[in-house]
Enzyme design. Structure first.
Site, PDB file in Angstrom:
ATOM      1  N   THR A 107    -103.089 -56.922 -49.768  1.00 50.98           N
ATOM      2  CA  THR A 107    -103.531 -55.528 -49.632  1.00 50.98           C
ATOM      3  C   THR A 107    -103.191 -54.967 -48.258  1.00 50.98           C
ATOM      4  O   THR A 107    -103.071 -55.724 -47.283  1.00 50.98           O
ATOM      5  CB  THR A 107    -105.062 -55.471 -49.857  1.00 50.98           C
ATOM      6  OG1 THR A 107    -105.552 -54.224 -49.390  1.00 50.98           O
ATOM      7  CG2 THR A 107    -105.791 -56.556 -49.079  1.00 50.98           C
ATOM      8  N   ASP A 108    -103.112 -53.640 -48.175  1.00 50.48           N
ATOM      9  CA  ASP A 108    -102.914 -53.000 -46.865  1.00 50.48           C
ATOM     10  C   ASP A 108    -104.185 -53.058 -46.015  1.00 50.48           C
ATOM     11  O   ASP A 108    -104.137 -52.790 -44.811  1.00 50.48           O
ATOM     12  CB  ASP A 108    -102.450 -51.535 -47.036  1.00 50.48           C
ATOM     13  CG  ASP A 108    -103.430 -50.645 -47.800  1.00 50.48           C
ATOM     14  OD1 ASP A 108    -104.482 -51.141 -48.263  1.00 50.48           O
ATOM     15  OD2 ASP A 108    -103.134 -49.442 -47.937  1.00 50.48           O
ATOM     16  N   GLU A 109    -105.318 -53.414 -46.650  1.00 61.02           N
ATOM     17  CA  GLU A 109    -106.583 -53.373 -45.910  1.00 61.02           C
ATOM     18  C   GLU A 109    -106.639 -54.430 -44.815  1.00 61.02           C
ATOM     19  O   GLU A 109    -107.460 -54.343 -43.907  1.00 61.02           O
ATOM     20  CB  GLU A 109    -107.777 -53.508 -46.877  1.00 61.02           C
ATOM     21  CG  GLU A 109    -107.733 -52.412 -47.929  1.00 61.02           C
ATOM     22  CD  GLU A 109    -108.994 -52.249 -48.757  1.00 61.02           C
ATOM     23  OE1 GLU A 109    -110.077 -52.613 -48.282  1.00 61.02           O
ATOM     24  OE2 GLU A 109    -108.880 -51.738 -49.885  1.00 61.02           O
ATOM     25  N   SER A 119    -111.232 -61.695 -45.783  1.00 61.66           N
ATOM     26  CA  SER A 119    -110.917 -62.852 -46.646  1.00 61.66           C
ATOM     27  C   SER A 119    -109.475 -62.768 -47.152  1.00 61.66           C
ATOM     28  O   SER A 119    -108.796 -63.791 -47.287  1.00 61.66           O
ATOM     29  CB  SER A 119    -111.910 -62.957 -47.810  1.00 61.66           C
ATOM     30  OG  SER A 119    -111.759 -61.878 -48.712  1.00 61.66           O
ATOM     31  N   LYS A 120    -108.983 -61.557 -47.411  1.00 58.40           N
ATOM     32  CA  LYS A 120    -107.578 -61.420 -47.829  1.00 58.40           C
ATOM     33  C   LYS A 120    -106.656 -61.739 -46.652  1.00 58.40           C
ATOM     34  O   LYS A 120    -105.601 -62.367 -46.824  1.00 58.40           O
ATOM     35  CB  LYS A 120    -107.297 -60.006 -48.352  1.00 58.40           C
ATOM     36  CG  LYS A 120    -107.915 -59.685 -49.692  1.00 58.40           C
ATOM     37  CD  LYS A 120    -107.390 -60.536 -50.846  1.00 58.40           C
ATOM     38  CE  LYS A 120    -105.957 -60.224 -51.229  1.00 58.40           C
ATOM     39  NZ  LYS A 120    -105.533 -60.965 -52.455  1.00 58.40           N
ATOM     40  N   TYR A 157    -114.206 -58.289 -47.443  1.00 61.74           N
ATOM     41  CA  TYR A 157    -113.082 -58.387 -48.385  1.00 61.74           C
ATOM     42  C   TYR A 157    -111.755 -58.494 -47.640  1.00 61.74           C
ATOM     43  O   TYR A 157    -110.971 -59.420 -47.870  1.00 61.74           O
ATOM     44  CB  TYR A 157    -113.062 -57.158 -49.316  1.00 61.74           C
ATOM     45  CG  TYR A 157    -111.733 -56.957 -50.025  1.00 61.74           C
ATOM     46  CD1 TYR A 157    -111.269 -57.886 -50.956  1.00 61.74           C
ATOM     47  CD2 TYR A 157    -110.927 -55.847 -49.752  1.00 61.74           C
ATOM     48  CE1 TYR A 157    -110.032 -57.710 -51.590  1.00 61.74           C
ATOM     49  CE2 TYR A 157    -109.706 -55.661 -50.384  1.00 61.74           C
ATOM     50  CZ  TYR A 157    -109.262 -56.598 -51.303  1.00 61.74           C
ATOM     51  OH  TYR A 157    -108.053 -56.435 -51.919  1.00 61.74           O
TER      52      TYR A 157
END
Ligand code: NAD
Ligand code: TYD
Length: 351
Positions: A132-134, A161-162, A158
């Site tokens: 993800t970009d997050e 963790s990614k 989240y």
């Protein structure tokens, strides 16, 4: 064949459906079927021998060893994750277990299998990690969009963790030589999107006459990509991506949350007007902001376009129209996912 993890979730199921629409190469689909996993998304594949579904956890090393030895996939595509920021704020345990520990176990299982392959199969093998970009954190207004070189600054449990899982994937390449690819994509929307995320939640709540809850001032910006464009990007990266590289995937569609909700209301006003003739916009309510809410995400998708020739097929206008239409045409899907567990979440989050 290919092994897809998390293939009963939103993006994974769209990917499996698209894959089998474009190719006859079979898919082994490993999914734990958490609250977010839904076999109804794959109902069109019932009886299709090209799709083999196994319920299980990416962290189950014994299961992975058996599946890899038995099916000998040429690639593993890792979509499986806990994916909802708000849930990660309520409790991060599952995010740590699946996104970090699970990715680690999956990498180890895949590496052990990869080492047993003959040299030509080993060279052709790929592990594609969907991220993800997050992981890049929040952008100031006007700051350039995230490139692949942007520093990792995750802010939510989240995204942290990614980010950790991305680092593990990177390390398994640099240290162990595993042939990995990573994609970092912006916010997706489209069919089969679980109605706890912004776009499907707003459509479903609007139609049910419920409030449309905007966190804070609604001026947070996300960069939206139609899910089928994400799927085509992943297919392209798997086909032609350079091992060890990461590719940012985005739709060049930066919108504030309020703009998104206004667009959905306006489309519904035209496609399914309210009985009282008022606009769905009347249902918008502002609720307390999400803690640590990232203000803006934006993806610079020039690398994947330049190096792999990928571009999104949909504009936001065409994608959101198809999405609203899909939800109007699939009330039985919406009803089925609004189980007791879904209602418990809505009660806990929105009161
Ligand atoms: P989702 O929550 O809809 O689906 C996740 C799927 O993974 C579910 O089917 C769930 O049952 C399964 N799963 C969860 N834990 C598992 C485990 N331990 N073992 C096996 N299966 C497990 O998520 P999504 O929106 O489809 O996202 C898929 C991937 O794409 C995630 O890795 C996410 O981080 C990433 N991503 C999502 C977006 C987005 O906008 N949704 C954007 C960029 C990247
Ligand atoms: P979401 O779909 O949860 O994706 P993410 O947080 O991973 O980007 O939320 C998208 C945006 O919408 C985000 O800025 C939070 C906001 N939002 C609301 O304003 N109200 C809601 O009820 C939800 C679920 C999200």
């Amino acid at each position: 064949m290919i092994l897809v993890t998390g293939g009963a979730g939103f993006i994974g199921s769209n990917f499996v459906l698209d894959w089998l629409a474009c190719s006859d190469e079979p898919v082994l689909n490993l999914d734990k079927l958490t609250y977010a996993g839904n076999l109804a998304n794959l109902a069109n594949l019932q009886g299709d021998a090209r799709h083999v579904f196994v319920q299980g956890d990416i962290g189950d090393a014994a299961l992975l060893a058996r599946l890899l030895a038995e099916h000998r996939p040429r690639a593993v595509l890792n979509f499986a994750a806990e994916s909802h920021v708000d849930r990660s704020i309520h409790g991060a345990e599952d995010f740590i277990q699946t996104n970090i520990v699970g990715t680690f176990r999956l990498l180890e299982s895949v590496r052990a299998h990869w080492l047993t392959l003959p040299a030509d199969e080993r060279a052709a093998f790929r592990f594609l990690h969907v991220s993800t970009d997050e992981v890049y954190g929040s952008l100031a207004p006007g700051a350039p969009a995230f490139t692949e070189d942007h520093v990792y600054e995750p802010n939510s449990p989240y995204s942290a963790s990614k980010a950790a899982s991305d680092h593990l994937v990177r390390a398994w390449h640099h240290t162990h030589g595993l042939p990995v690819l990573t994609t970092n994509c912006s916010n997706n929307y489209g069919p089969y999107h679980f109605p706890e995320k912004l776009i499907p939640l707003m459509i479903v709540n609007a139609l049910a006459g419920r409030p449309l809850p905007i966190y804070g001032d609604g001026q947070q910006v996300r960069d939206w990509l139609y899910v089928k464009d994400h799927c085509s990007a992943i297919r392209r990266v798997l086909q032609a991506g350079v091992v060890g590289q990461t590719y940012n995937v985005g739709g060049w569609n930066e919108k504030t949350n309020l703009e998104i909700v206004h667009t959905i209301c306006d489309l519904l006003d035209a496609m399914r007007p309210r009985a009282d003739g008022a606009s769905y916009r009347a249902q918008i309510t502002h609720v307390p902001d999400r803690p640590g809410h990232d203000r803006r995400y934006a993806i610079d998708a020039r690398k994947i376009e330049r190096e792999l020739g990928w571009k999104p097929a949909e504009t936001f206008d065409t994608g959101i129209r198809q999405t609203v239409r899909w939800y109007l045409d699939h009330p039985e899907w919406v009803q089925a996912v609004q189980s007791g567990a879904y209602r418990d979440w809505v009660a806990a989050q929105y009161g």
